[in-house]
Design a protein around this motif. Structure first.
Motif, PDB file in Angstrom:
ATOM      1  N   ILE A   1      -1.925   7.076  11.712  1.00 55.97           N
ATOM      2  CA  ILE A   1      -0.575   6.519  11.737  1.00 55.97           C
ATOM      3  C   ILE A   1       0.162   6.889  10.460  1.00 55.97           C
ATOM      4  CG2 ILE A   1      -1.271   4.573  13.184  1.00 55.97           C
ATOM      5  CD1 ILE A   1      -1.109   2.807  10.633  1.00 55.97           C
ATOM      6  N   ASN A   2       1.478   6.743  10.514  1.00 49.84           N
ATOM      7  CA  ASN A   2       2.318   6.836   9.327  1.00 49.84           C
ATOM      8  C   ASN A   2       2.483   5.412   8.798  1.00 49.84           C
ATOM      9  OD1 ASN A   2       4.926   6.583   7.819  1.00 49.84           O
ATOM     10  ND2 ASN A   2       5.036   8.785   8.208  1.00 49.84           N
TER      11      ASN A   2
ATOM     12  N   LYS B   1      -8.727   1.775   0.955  1.00 48.37           N
ATOM     13  CA  LYS B   1      -9.001   1.208   2.276  1.00 48.37           C
ATOM     14  C   LYS B   1      -8.506  -0.229   2.330  1.00 48.37           C
ATOM     15  CE  LYS B   1     -12.645  -0.154   5.524  1.00 48.37           C
ATOM     16  NZ  LYS B   1     -14.099  -0.366   5.754  1.00 48.37           N
ATOM     17  N   LEU B   2      -8.040  -0.610   3.501  1.00 48.56           N
ATOM     18  CA  LEU B   2      -7.716  -2.001   3.828  1.00 48.56           C
ATOM     19  C   LEU B   2      -8.513  -2.391   5.056  1.00 48.56           C
ATOM     20  CD1 LEU B   2      -5.998  -4.653   3.862  1.00 48.56           C
ATOM     21  CD2 LEU B   2      -4.284  -3.370   5.163  1.00 48.56           C
ATOM     22  N   TRP B   3      -9.141  -3.560   5.023  1.00 45.13           N
ATOM     23  CA  TRP B   3      -9.856  -4.074   6.199  1.00 45.13           C
ATOM     24  C   TRP B   3      -9.352  -5.474   6.513  1.00 45.13           C
ATOM     25  CZ3 TRP B   3     -12.856  -3.084  10.238  1.00 45.13           C
ATOM     26  CH2 TRP B   3     -13.472  -4.153  10.874  1.00 45.13           C
ATOM     27  N   SER B   4      -9.089  -5.712   7.796  1.00 42.11           N
ATOM     28  CA  SER B   4      -8.661  -7.040   8.242  1.00 42.11           C
ATOM     29  C   SER B   4      -9.258  -7.330   9.607  1.00 42.11           C
ATOM     30  CB  SER B   4      -7.133  -7.106   8.328  1.00 42.11           C
ATOM     31  OG  SER B   4      -6.724  -8.308   8.965  1.00 42.11           O
TER      32      SER B   4
ATOM     33  N   TRP C   1      -6.603   5.753   3.682  1.00 41.60           N
ATOM     34  CA  TRP C   1      -5.473   6.593   3.318  1.00 41.60           C
ATOM     35  C   TRP C   1      -5.916   8.047   3.161  1.00 41.60           C
ATOM     36  CZ3 TRP C   1      -4.738   1.708   3.666  1.00 41.60           C
ATOM     37  CH2 TRP C   1      -3.451   1.217   3.806  1.00 41.60           C
ATOM     38  N   GLN C   2      -5.292   8.928   3.963  1.00 42.54           N
ATOM     39  CA  GLN C   2      -5.567  10.363   3.873  1.00 42.54           C
ATOM     40  C   GLN C   2      -4.601  11.062   2.927  1.00 42.54           C
ATOM     41  OE1 GLN C   2      -5.357  11.272   8.122  1.00 42.54           O
ATOM     42  NE2 GLN C   2      -7.598  11.188   8.268  1.00 42.54           N
ATOM     43  N   THR C   3      -3.379  10.575   2.880  1.00 42.49           N
ATOM     44  CA  THR C   3      -2.407  11.035   1.885  1.00 42.49           C
ATOM     45  C   THR C   3      -1.711   9.801   1.331  1.00 42.49           C
ATOM     46  OG1 THR C   3      -0.587  11.290   3.482  1.00 42.49           O
ATOM     47  CG2 THR C   3      -2.039  13.197   3.136  1.00 42.49           C
ATOM     48  N   LYS C   4      -1.137   9.923   0.147  1.00 46.04           N
ATOM     49  CA  LYS C   4      -0.446   8.767  -0.437  1.00 46.04           C
ATOM     50  C   LYS C   4       0.483   9.236  -1.539  1.00 46.04           C
ATOM     51  CE  LYS C   4      -4.620   7.634  -3.142  1.00 46.04           C
ATOM     52  NZ  LYS C   4      -5.458   8.725  -2.634  1.00 46.04           N
ATOM     53  N   ASP C   5       1.457   8.392  -1.848  1.00 50.40           N
ATOM     54  CA  ASP C   5       2.433   8.735  -2.874  1.00 50.40           C
ATOM     55  C   ASP C   5       2.202   7.962  -4.171  1.00 50.40           C
ATOM     56  OD1 ASP C   5       3.171   6.282  -1.874  1.00 50.40           O
ATOM     57  OD2 ASP C   5       5.243   6.842  -1.373  1.00 50.40           O
ATOM     58  N   VAL C   6       1.145   7.145  -4.220  1.00 53.37           N
ATOM     59  CA  VAL C   6       0.772   6.464  -5.452  1.00 53.37           C
ATOM     60  C   VAL C   6      -0.680   6.016  -5.267  1.00 53.37           C
ATOM     61  CG1 VAL C   6       1.501   4.164  -4.680  1.00 53.37           C
ATOM     62  CG2 VAL C   6       1.466   4.686  -7.124  1.00 53.37           C
TER      63      VAL C   6
ATOM     64  N   PHE D   1       0.840  -1.194   0.000  1.00 55.01           N
ATOM     65  CA  PHE D   1       0.000   0.000   0.000  1.00 55.01           C
ATOM     66  C   PHE D   1       0.879   1.251   0.000  1.00 55.01           C
ATOM     67  CE2 PHE D   1      -3.207  -3.023   1.018  1.00 55.01           C
ATOM     68  CZ  PHE D   1      -4.432  -2.433   0.695  1.00 55.01           C
ATOM     69  N   PRO D   2       0.315   2.389  -0.388  1.00 58.38           N
ATOM     70  CA  PRO D   2       1.123   3.608  -0.497  1.00 58.38           C
ATOM     71  C   PRO D   2       1.630   4.088   0.859  1.00 58.38           C
ATOM     72  CG  PRO D   2      -0.986   3.843  -1.654  1.00 58.38           C
ATOM     73  CD  PRO D   2      -1.064   2.590  -0.843  1.00 58.38           C
ATOM     74  N   ASN D   3       2.729   4.777   0.840  1.00 58.88           N
ATOM     75  CA  ASN D   3       3.183   5.497   2.016  1.00 58.88           C
ATOM     76  C   ASN D   3       2.313   6.737   2.186  1.00 58.88           C
ATOM     77  OD1 ASN D   3       5.381   3.745   2.610  1.00 58.88           O
ATOM     78  ND2 ASN D   3       6.560   4.722   0.968  1.00 58.88           N
ATOM     79  N   GLY D   4       2.096   7.122   3.434  1.00 57.27           N
ATOM     80  CA  GLY D   4       1.301   8.310   3.686  1.00 57.27           C
ATOM     81  C   GLY D   4       0.671   8.275   5.060  1.00 57.27           C
ATOM     82  N   ARG D   5      -0.191   9.255   5.301  1.00 57.85           N
ATOM     83  CA  ARG D   5      -0.914   9.353   6.560  1.00 57.85           C
ATOM     84  C   ARG D   5      -2.198   8.535   6.440  1.00 57.85           C
ATOM     85  NH1 ARG D   5      -1.477  14.284   6.478  1.00 57.85           N
ATOM     86  NH2 ARG D   5      -3.707  14.521   6.040  1.00 57.85           N
ATOM     87  N   VAL D   6      -2.427   7.670   7.420  1.00 60.50           N
ATOM     88  CA  VAL D   6      -3.533   6.707   7.339  1.00 60.50           C
ATOM     89  C   VAL D   6      -4.383   6.793   8.598  1.00 60.50           C
ATOM     90  CG1 VAL D   6      -4.126   4.254   7.185  1.00 60.50           C
ATOM     91  CG2 VAL D   6      -2.191   5.154   5.867  1.00 60.50           C
TER      92      VAL D   6
END
Length: 609
Positions: A245-246, A298-301, A266-271, A230-235
């Motif tokens: 979290i980062n 979104k990811l759900w687990s 994901w609130q921000t992302k790089d891709v 998943f993208p890097n960013g603020r989640v």
């Protein structure tokens, strides 16, 4: 010299089909070769667990439902046979199957080069209690509208199969009953595609703005070694609490890292690409979309801890799953509005793989698609639930004979998505004096569904039937008139209705709000259904025992019931908390046998709280 085709390993690794002549290396149009895309329709049985409806009281202003749909309270343990219609499209790379009878869900995606099924296969239709109707079924790819999850997720939608050039389109859709908005889910596969194209179109043909959200939800089988890409960013992390979290430093790298049921937004992302891959299964699924029109990720687990037993409620075997989701909104805490005459659309691409992929190297596909305007639209998908009301409107227009009003046990309430029914109901009330009370009940229900609360109260006050009195009590309570609500529910005279769990529960809540002086009357009504093992009634029994000061009895009963698991309802947790407070104990941790999750309140899943 003839040209033979092959798919280069480099092309496969980068998820781009590179087709070339093995002799001259010239590019060759895919459709010149033996490759093709095909479609077939079949009918087959699925084991299906039946459902128990909540009851005859309409779900209007009910936070456990969404009007005008029926809500459910229980799923049968033993399944029955039920026939479903399936549409399969495939090319040399993919084979995907859509089920219009399950809300247009994509139920299977096979990566043909490896022969592996990518999506979660529950092997059964076994609904579980998740909002909005408490009949959610996991598996496949579900596209929701105008709420997550769609009220019609397990209902038959209209469908249409089209072809254009070297591409086949399967479109499912309906005009939904709550607001009368139209939506279409289009899946398409072209010759040579190693991805599935999904487009969703939604429009508002009505005269006022209505709220909506839309999410595509892909369920995948999971294991401890399921890897998250998943993208890097603020989640935003939604679990027992909501925090941020980062992802790069604090996000889970695999399913084994998640200990409790958790959603990540994901609130921000790089891709704008993401996916998962499970080495032990040798399969994964990736997603990409244009960030300008579909930015939601979104990811759900359920995690690998105690909550993982929630992940097998929809299945016949002990196989857990996770969900990867996307959509045109950033998260599921809010809705936006679709204005009258407004239409929107978004496109998404699903890429199955038998190897792990680098999400930063996945390119946005550029398939040649038909115009969005050419995507079919559909009318009301539930003829049985709509036709009588359309016939009523037609009768008024032509000043003709009225249709027979539905019996109350049919639970066919007038759709709030039909905007202009005043004249039709007024015509029925004036024309059919012998049945005017029934028409008034349905008119008031429709008014309440249209949020015309005061008009509904006036009409219900004129009705003689008990169901109208129950709804009158509900609306008066919402207006702060507890005394009037109690007076209304006391006018319910039908013995069968007095004993129905819906009415027993509504009455008990009203009586409790009037204070301890009503305990004897509460005891009388609860005792009248004391032999029923209905969960709603058992919850009220526990509450009554608490209010009587019989705390140990309340605790013993609460902990002895084999409760069904139910998402985002916290009645039993609230009862447990009351008991612990009375005994001077910490209510944490909440006993898992209460069957309620511990998620923090988050999400626009309810219309009314």
């Amino acid at each position: 010299m003839t040209c033979d085709l092959f798919i280069s390993s480099a092309g496969k690794k980068n998820m781009k089909l590179i087709v070339a002549c093995i002799f001259c290396a010239h590019a060759i149009p895919l459709f010149c070769a033996a490759q093709k895309v095909t479609c077939k329709e079949t009918d087959d049985f699925l084991l299906t667990c039946g459902l128990v409806p909540a009851g005859p009281v309409p779900t209007v202003y009910d936070d456990y439902g969404v009007y005008p749909y029926v809500s459910y309270v229980e799923t049968a343990n033993r399944p029955l046979l039920k026939s479903y219609h399936f549409i399969t499209i495939e090319n040399d790379n993919l084979k995907v199957t859509i089920c219009p009878d399950l809300g247009g869900k994509l139920v299977s995606m096979i990566h043909k080069h490896s022969g592996r099924e990518v999506l979660y296969q529950p092997g059964i239709v076994r609904p579980v209690r998740i909002l909005p109707r408490f009949y959610f079924t996991a598996g496949g790819i579900e596209v929701s509208f105008p709420i997550s999850h769609s009220p019609s997720q397990n209902e038959k939608l209209g469908y249409k199969i089209d072809s254009a050039g070297q591409r086949i389109y399967v479109t499912c859709g309906e005009r939904e009953l709550r607001f009368g908005m139209e939506y279409s889910i289009e899946y398409s596969l072209g010759v040579g595609d190693n991805f599935l194209t999904e487009r969703v179109v939604y429009s508002n043909p009505g005269a006022q703005a209505y709220p909506w959200m839309s999410w595509s939800n892909a369920a995948l089988p999971s294991a401890p070694d399921t890897k998250y890409y998943f993208p890097n960013g603020r989640v935003l992390r939604h679990a027992a609490k909501v925090d941020t979290i980062n992802w790069k430093t604090d996000g889970p790298k695999s399913e084994a890292d998640i200990k409790e049921m958790t959603g990540y937004f994901w609130q921000t992302k790089d891709v704008n690409a993401f996916g998962v891959y499970t080495p032990s299964f040798g399969s994964g699924l990736y997603h990409i979309a244009d960030e300008k029109i579909s930015p939601g990720v979104k990811l759900w687990s359920y995690g690998r801890g105690e909550d993982s037993n929630w992940a097998v409620l929809s299945t016949a075997k002990d196989q857990t799953y996770i969900e990867i989701q996307s959509g045109p909104l950033s998260d599921q805490s809010i809705k936006t509005e679709l204005n009258p005459g407004e239409s929107k659309w978004h496109a998404e691409y699903w890429i199955p793989s038998d190897i792990a992929l680098n999400i930063y190297r996945i390119k946005l596909p550029q398939p040649i698609l038909r115009p969005v305007a050419a995507i079919p639209k559909f009318s009301w998908a539930s003829p049985a639930g709509v036709q009588v009301w359309l016939d009523l409107m037609k009768a008024e227009e032509q000043k003709a004979k009225l249709p027979v009003a539905p019996s109350i046990d049919e639970m066919l309430w007038p759709p709030s998505g039909i905007e202009n029914m005043d004249a039709a109901f007024q015509y029925a009330i004036a024309t059919d004096e012998s049945k005017s009370d029934g028409w008034k009940f349905y008119y008031g229900t429709w008014l309440a569904g249209r949020t015309r609360k005061k008009e509904a109260i006036r009409l219900f006050s004129q009705c003689q039937g008990g169901l109208a009195k129950v709804l009158l009590a509900r609306l008066l309570k919402l207006e702060g008139d507890t005394s009037g609500a109690l007076s209304a529910i006391e006018l319910v005279n039908e013995p069968w209705l007095q004993l129905h769990p819906q009415i027993v529960v509504e009455r008990d809540k009203l009586l409790r709000s009037a204070g301890t002086k009503t305990i004897p009357e509460r005891e009388k009504w609860i005792a009248a259904v004391g032999a029923l093992r209905d969960e709603w009634i058992l919850e009220r029994k526990v509450q009554l025992l608490i209010d009587e000061g019989r705390i140990e009895n309340a605790k013993a009963l609460l902990l002895s019931v084999p409760w069904q698991k139910v998402h985002q309802t916290y009645t039993r947790t609230g009862l447990w908390r009351q008991i612990c407070e009375k005994q001077g104990l910490n209510y944490q941790p909440v006993p898992p046998q209460l069957g309620e999750d511990h998620l923090a309140r988050f999400g626009a899943y309810r219309e009314y709280e």
